[in-house]
Design an enzyme around this catalytic site. Sequence first.
Site, PDB file in Angstrom:
ATOM      1  CB  VAL A  69     -27.042 -44.527 -25.481  1.00 56.75           C
ATOM      2  CG1 VAL A  69     -26.444 -45.027 -26.783  1.00 56.75           C
ATOM      3  CG2 VAL A  69     -28.558 -44.558 -25.499  1.00 56.75           C
ATOM      4  CB  SER A 149     -40.710 -37.845 -32.613  1.00 57.46           C
ATOM      5  OG  SER A 149     -42.066 -37.925 -32.892  1.00 57.46           O
ATOM      6  CE1 TYR A 162     -40.610 -39.872 -28.037  1.00 61.09           C
ATOM      7  CE2 TYR A 162     -42.078 -38.461 -29.265  1.00 61.09           C
ATOM      8  CZ  TYR A 162     -40.942 -39.222 -29.208  1.00 61.09           C
ATOM      9  OH  TYR A 162     -40.145 -39.354 -30.306  1.00 61.09           O
TER      10      TYR A 162
END
Length: 162
Positions: A69, A149, A162
């Site tokens: 992707v 998340s 992150y």
Amino acid sequence: MNKMNYGCEGLCVVISGGTSGIGLAAALRFLADGARVYILGRSKERGAQALRYLEEQTGKQAVYISCDVTKQDECKAAVAKIAEQEGRPDWQLDILVNSAGFYREQRLEQLTEADFDAMMNVNVKGMMFLTQAALPYLRSKSSVVNIASDAAVSGNYGCALY
């Protein structure tokens, strides 16, 4: 598998990151509910394992399509292959699940430009490229689901990037 009806019978579902984790779990649910499921991933070996698992669990077959992707041309090629397999000019992508992503614990002072690029390429750019490739097949009743998340709500120590 316990069959619960979520109203997905006959719908076309595409799931990036569909060979493991949340993507594979979503594929299992959709397939069990009667959807036509296409899972995308980078590893043909993991794709084959995922297809075996899905068939063992549901007695139904999904389709694996190799796709990185992070590469716009691969997203376009994957969606074109799905359109070809669907084989109808009025084909509609009912549900797109952007589940490809990864998590790495790393302190900010250890961060490199390559680390930054790798995570942003998969977790952000990949979602954009696949959704962009799918646009011609999305209709007013289509759904795009972007998996994130719980770290988006409450960060984790040592996970600045992150």
